[in-house]
Design a protein around this motif. Structure first.
Motif, PDB file in Angstrom:
ATOM      1  N   ILE A 112       0.845  -1.174   0.000  1.00 20.04           N
ATOM      2  CA  ILE A 112       0.000   0.000   0.000  1.00 20.04           C
ATOM      3  C   ILE A 112       0.878   1.218   0.000  1.00 20.04           C
ATOM      4  CG2 ILE A 112      -1.478   1.419   1.477  1.00 20.04           C
ATOM      5  CD1 ILE A 112      -2.961  -0.966   2.262  1.00 20.04           C
ATOM      6  N   GLY A 113       0.406   2.283  -0.595  1.00 20.48           N
ATOM      7  CA  GLY A 113       1.093   3.545  -0.366  1.00 20.48           C
ATOM      8  C   GLY A 113       2.035   3.887  -1.471  1.00 20.48           C
ATOM      9  N   ASN A 114       2.027   5.139  -1.821  1.00 20.18           N
ATOM     10  CA  ASN A 114       2.927   5.607  -2.837  1.00 20.18           C
ATOM     11  C   ASN A 114       3.973   6.425  -2.125  1.00 20.18           C
ATOM     12  OD1 ASN A 114       4.223   6.897  -4.811  1.00 20.18           O
ATOM     13  ND2 ASN A 114       2.401   7.603  -5.879  1.00 20.18           N
TER      14      ASN A 114
ATOM     15  N   HIS B  89       0.834  -3.506   3.881  1.00 21.33           N
ATOM     16  CA  HIS B  89       0.098  -4.640   3.333  1.00 21.33           C
ATOM     17  C   HIS B  89      -1.376  -4.543   3.651  1.00 21.33           C
ATOM     18  CE1 HIS B  89       3.965  -6.346   2.541  1.00 21.33           C
ATOM     19  NE2 HIS B  89       4.296  -6.215   3.807  1.00 21.33           N
ATOM     20  N   ARG B  90      -1.688  -3.810   4.704  1.00 19.65           N
ATOM     21  CA  ARG B  90      -3.076  -3.610   5.090  1.00 19.65           C
ATOM     22  C   ARG B  90      -3.169  -2.237   5.735  1.00 19.65           C
ATOM     23  NH1 ARG B  90      -3.081  -6.642  10.589  1.00 19.65           N
ATOM     24  NH2 ARG B  90      -0.880  -6.612  11.069  1.00 19.65           N
ATOM     25  N   LEU B  91      -4.379  -1.732   5.747  1.00 19.25           N
ATOM     26  CA  LEU B  91      -4.562  -0.388   6.276  1.00 19.25           C
ATOM     27  C   LEU B  91      -5.871  -0.357   7.048  1.00 19.25           C
ATOM     28  CD1 LEU B  91      -3.997   2.900   4.382  1.00 19.25           C
ATOM     29  CD2 LEU B  91      -6.227   2.515   5.362  1.00 19.25           C
ATOM     30  N   ALA B  92      -5.812   0.197   8.259  1.00 17.40           N
ATOM     31  CA  ALA B  92      -7.033   0.333   9.041  1.00 17.40           C
ATOM     32  C   ALA B  92      -7.362   1.815   9.133  1.00 17.40           C
ATOM     33  CB  ALA B  92      -6.841  -0.246  10.439  1.00 17.40           C
ATOM     34  N   HIS B  93      -8.598   2.146   8.807  1.00 13.94           N
ATOM     35  CA  HIS B  93      -9.002   3.543   8.796  1.00 13.94           C
ATOM     36  C   HIS B  93     -10.315   3.648   9.528  1.00 13.94           C
ATOM     37  CE1 HIS B  93     -11.098   7.076   7.143  1.00 13.94           C
ATOM     38  NE2 HIS B  93      -9.897   7.604   7.066  1.00 13.94           N
ATOM     39  N   ILE B  94     -10.390   4.535  10.499  1.00 13.76           N
ATOM     40  CA  ILE B  94     -11.647   4.684  11.224  1.00 13.76           C
ATOM     41  C   ILE B  94     -11.925   6.163  11.409  1.00 13.76           C
ATOM     42  CG2 ILE B  94     -10.459   4.303  13.443  1.00 13.76           C
ATOM     43  CD1 ILE B  94     -13.183   3.168  14.448  1.00 13.76           C
TER      44      ILE B  94
ATOM     45  N   ARG C 175     -13.136   1.058   8.174  1.00 22.14           N
ATOM     46  CA  ARG C 175     -12.827   0.248   6.989  1.00 22.14           C
ATOM     47  C   ARG C 175     -11.409  -0.303   7.108  1.00 22.14           C
ATOM     48  NH1 ARG C 175     -12.679   5.082   2.630  1.00 22.14           N
ATOM     49  NH2 ARG C 175     -13.600   3.457   1.369  1.00 22.14           N
ATOM     50  N   TYR C 176     -11.243  -1.480   6.552  1.00 25.04           N
ATOM     51  CA  TYR C 176      -9.961  -2.188   6.670  1.00 25.04           C
ATOM     52  C   TYR C 176      -9.609  -2.648   5.269  1.00 25.04           C
ATOM     53  CZ  TYR C 176      -6.711  -5.705   8.651  1.00 25.04           C
ATOM     54  OH  TYR C 176      -5.629  -6.464   8.996  1.00 25.04           O
ATOM     55  N   ILE C 177      -8.490  -2.197   4.763  1.00 21.15           N
ATOM     56  CA  ILE C 177      -8.128  -2.498   3.380  1.00 21.15           C
ATOM     57  C   ILE C 177      -6.959  -3.477   3.375  1.00 21.15           C
ATOM     58  CG2 ILE C 177      -7.173  -1.495   1.269  1.00 21.15           C
ATOM     59  CD1 ILE C 177      -9.029   0.908   3.078  1.00 21.15           C
ATOM     60  N   LEU C 178      -7.129  -4.503   2.569  1.00 20.00           N
ATOM     61  CA  LEU C 178      -6.170  -5.603   2.563  1.00 20.00           C
ATOM     62  C   LEU C 178      -5.648  -5.817   1.172  1.00 20.00           C
ATOM     63  CD1 LEU C 178      -8.009  -8.410   4.431  1.00 20.00           C
ATOM     64  CD2 LEU C 178      -5.637  -7.882   4.742  1.00 20.00           C
ATOM     65  N   MET C 179      -4.351  -5.906   1.040  1.00 19.19           N
ATOM     66  CA  MET C 179      -3.795  -6.206  -0.269  1.00 19.19           C
ATOM     67  C   MET C 179      -3.902  -7.703  -0.524  1.00 19.19           C
ATOM     68  SD  MET C 179      -3.094  -3.822  -2.013  1.00 19.19           S
ATOM     69  CE  MET C 179      -2.935  -2.073  -1.988  1.00 19.19           C
TER      70      MET C 179
END
Lengths: 448, 383
Positions: free
Chosen positions: A14-16, A249-254, A440-444
């Motif tokens: 994840i992430g640039n 590799h994963r991102l948690a956003h609340i 939301r939880y984003i997973l590669m």
């Protein structure tokens, strides 16, 4: 010759790294001025609800800074002392050869609002200052070996403890029929701890903040080389607060909306180091206060929780532009019960490759199939019946990452899994109908 | 370590107190003045050349609250330090490195057994200055120490404008060296890492390529003699020349030179050489090697012996190759000339190789007296 590692971007990143958000700038640290924290503080403090403790702490800080020396002599109740030591000791570095950092700083002060004992602990990156009521015979300051003192006080029976600073930094501790001497260090050696700024503090609701931390802290990176990910980003707006953490590799956003935050204009983004976040969540779960105060300056973050002040140095570098990786067109979705999903994953993960923990998720007509196989362990499949009417899809994920999310939402209710295709990030959300909290939880995905 | 040999010197309060290598020092001071001190720097030079002192001075120049500047005749401004502000005075407390290391080791001894193993020796005179000495007893820079650098480097500095890390030796554990690479490659803007090295060749080539190297060269013998005359009036003039030569161009080493212990070590070294070149006297040999025991004291004694032996071999080589004016042990000239006649170049080469083996044996904690016996035996048979 300067061998450079090429930055490739595998699926699962994840992430640039190039497009960073502007966040932290560094300038010279102004020498902390002891008496900065006066009137403004008390006003804020008395509004927090824990008037007596907080206000008194402020006073004692003032006086302590005015007269930090002298041979302290106090009596304090064991219960109160132990409570504050427990809060402070987690900041003390256990494995350090820098002797002063394994000490507490004790400062005893007397004034109209009562006698106080202020306890400070620091590891140079974090610091915690707390206080309790005490009968002060002689105001003064001393340092005491933190671990030994904590372990000793724990073993003492309930009652009063008297602490007295003797010559050559010896500290005498008497309680009932017990008598102990420990050797501390010169008070002057104790590092300066930054003072809570006089203005610019923001009040944050404890319950919401606690929730934000527990829903993101597990996703913070452990990799020391990716230091900008070694913390969670707190985003404050006038009517909302949000927290983001990722390890690439994963991102948690609340995000918690409909939260009136006074004193926030525009958008305020702060990267909080993991260690500080851990300390903070510990403090939050031990307080009755409804709000905490948060402030920062060029180098330091400050959190005032009840009568305790936690500080943390800021991290260098900037958090990546996470907004760019939030998926937008994940149009295939499926809803499953959290418990069912957790059970299936746990079973299937037993047979996944040990290093990657990868499992396959197969979405078919009204069914989700989870499967795994490894050369040594064998293979396993679980299926969950649930409505699904889009094109079939097969996508791989790290089972541990899936479980982390399910644990964070307490393994209750339903979760919604959203996909685009096998090469794109998947998204998980709790299906709880709570309009105020957007988690939301984003997973590669993984290639299997 | 050079600092060990020094008699009590006071912490410097000015860059002019630094002896020798004016151009290297000026170069670094201009860099600090313009805010372009390299983020990663290797200070190379022989033991006693002042690497550590210079590194501390640089740290003070970077962190000093007052940031004094000297104007050079050519218009360049040179960074200095005041030596009296809170930042300078705190950094200066680390001047006596050995004492600080001893304190840190003592602090580690007081830890619980379980924590002891994972605790590494670090010295922090100032919240933004961290000194990393080789971790005893192996005296290598270890992974845990490099990890603390990495973790601390990613926090913003606390009280000064920058964070300074001084690694006082170039002997790294393999993992430690590798993990240092990452931070050397992309150091945060606020970080300076200074590696002190007697032999930069010992460092990984990938570390060297990521650092700017500043070399502290040897001072001419005459200069050191003058220095000795000024600073060590207790040394009789006769010995002055000898010390100046023996110090190998390192000012700090010359000032702290303990001729008595050097001659003692040299007597033993000569015994080893004589053993190999002239008449073998095993009784004397074994009596001598027996005094090299285990423990820290024996370690120092052995190191001193091996160092003097290297010097003696060098002298023999110098005489053989027709440059006797460069000989360092001038007082033993006659005997060395005699040895030079009896041995061949190959023998010297072999001897120096076996000497390296003794060194590496010491690191592996071989029995000292036995390794020395074996070494003496090897010297005798090779001829």
């Amino acid at each position: 010759m300067r061998p450079r590692i090429k930055l490739s971007r595998p699926v699962g990143e994840i992430g640039n790294n190039r497009s960073f958000v502007k966040a932290i700038r560094c300038t010279v640290w102004p020498e902390a001025k002891p008496n900065d924290s006066t009137a403004g503080h008390q006003d804020n403090a008395s509004a927090t609800g824990e008037n007596t403790v907080t206000t008194a702490t402020q006073d004692s800080e003032m006086t302590a800074n005015a007269a930090p020396t002298g041979n302290l002599e106090i009596t304090v109740s064991r219960a109160e002392l132990l409570r504050e030591l427990t809060a402070a000791q987690s900041v003390v570095e256990r494995k350090t050869t820098i002797p002063i950092l394994s000490n507490f700083l004790f400062e005893a002060t007397q004034d109209e609002s009562g006698d106080r004992l202020t306890i400070t602990a620091t590891d140079l990156d974090q610091s915690l200052k707390t206080s309790c009521a005490a009968r002060v015979k002689k105001p003064g300051a001393c340092t005491v070996p933190a671990r030994k003192l904590y372990d000793y006080i724990k073993l003492l029976p309930e009652g009063d403890i008297s602490i007295k600073l003797m010559d050559n930094h010896w500290v005498q501790i008497r309680a009932g029929r017990s008598n102990t001497k420990m050797v501390g260090m010169a008070r002057a050696n104790f590092p300066q701890v930054p003072e809570f700024p006089a203005s610019g503090a923001v009040k944050l609701p404890v319950a919401s903040l606690k929730n934000l931390i527990s829903k993101t802290i597990f996703a913070i990176s452990n990799e020391e080389s990716r230091y900008t990910l070694n913390g969670a980003l707190l985003v404050l707006k006038a009517e909302s607060m949000a927290m983001v953490a990722t390890d690439g590799h994963r991102l948690a956003h609340i995000e918690k909306i409909n939260e009136q935050l006074e004193g926030v204009q525009g958008e305020k983004k702060t990267l909080i180091p993991r260690k500080a976040l851990g300390e903070l969540s510990g403090l939050l779960s031990n307080t009755d206060a409804e709000t905490i105060e948060f402030a920062d300056d060029d180098q330091t973050l400050f959190f005032r929780v009840g009568g305790r002040v936690l500080t943390s140095r800021k991290l260098t570098g900037q958090f990546p532009n996470y907004e760019a990786v939030l998926p937008r067109d994940n149009n295939k979705f499926v809803i499953v019960r959290s418990e069912d999903l957790m059970g299936s994953i746990q079973r299937v993960a037993q047979f996944a490759d040990e290093r990657s923990g990868a499992i396959k998720m197969k979405l078919e007509q009204n069914e989700v199939k989870l499967s795994s196989s490894s050369t040594d362990a064998g293979e396993s499949e679980d299926s969950i019946e649930t409505p699904y009417n889009y094109e079939p899809l097969v996508v791989g994920f790290n089972s541990q990452y899936l479980l982390d999310f399910l644990k964070a939402i307490g393994n209750t209710g339903e979760v919604r899994l959203e996909f685009k295709d096998a090469q794109s990030a998947g998204q998980m959300r709790p299906e709880d109908g709570n309009e105020d909290v957007k988690y939301r939880y984003i997973l590669m995905p993984m290639r299997i | 370590m050079a600092e060990a040999e020094q008699t009590r010197l006071t912490p410097p309060n000015d860059f002019t107190a630094f002896l020798g290598n004016p151009s290297a020092v000026e170069h670094l001071r201009t860099a600090v003045a313009h805010g372009r001190l390299p983020h990663a720097l290797i200070l190379a030079g022989p033991a006693g050349a002042g690497k550590y002192t210079l590194a501390l001075m640089l740290a003070m120049a970077v962190e000093c609250e007052r940031q004094p500047r000297d104007l050079w005749s050519n218009g360049q401004s040179l960074a200095g330090f005041c030596g009296v502000c809170r930042n300078c005075t705190r950094i200066a407390t680390a001047f006596y490195l050995d004492e600080e290391v001893d304190k840190a080791v003592a602090a580690r001894e007081d830890l619980r057994e379980t924590d002891k193993k994972e605790t590494r020796v670090l010295i922090q005179p100032h919240p933004d200055v961290l000194i990393i000495p080789p971790d005893p007893p192996q005296l290598l820079i270890k992974l845990g120490q490099v990890r603390s650098i990495i973790q601390s480097a990613h926090y913003l500095p606390a009280e000064g404008p920058r964070k300074v890390f001084i690694i006082t030796a170039s002997s790294f554990m393999k993992e430690a060296a590798n993990s240092l690479l990452k931070i050397l490659e992309e150091p945060p803007e606020t970080v300076h890492i200074i590696i002190l090295s007697e032999n930069p060749g010992e460092l990984l080539p990938t570390i060297r390529s990521r650092c700017a190297t500043v070399r502290l060269g040897a001072l001419p013998v005459e200069e050191i003699e003058m220095l000795l005359r000024d600073r060590r009036p207790d040394v009789p003039p006769k010995q002055r020349t000898l010390i100046a030569r023996l110090a190998q161009g390192a000012a700090g080493r010359a000032l702290g030179f303990d001729l008595a212990s050097y001659t003692a070590a040299r007597a033993d070294a000569m015994l080893l050489l004589r053993q190999a070149t002239t008449e073998p006297d095993h009784t004397a040999l074994f009596k001598m090697t027996e005094t090299y025991r285990a423990g820290a004291e024996g370690q120092q004694k052995t190191a001193a012996l091996l160092r003097t032996l290297t010097l003696l071999l060098e002298d023999v080589l110098l005489i053989q190759s027709g440059t006797p004016e460069l000989v360092r042990n001038t007082d033993l000239r006659a005997e060395l000339e005699h040895i030079a006649q009896t041995v061949s170049f190959q023998w010297i080469e072999q001897a120096s190789r076996s000497l390296d083996q003794v060194w590496s044996g010491m690191r592996r904690n071989l029995l000292r007296s036995l390794s020395l016996d074996a070494f003496a035996g090897a010297l005798a048979t090779q001829r």
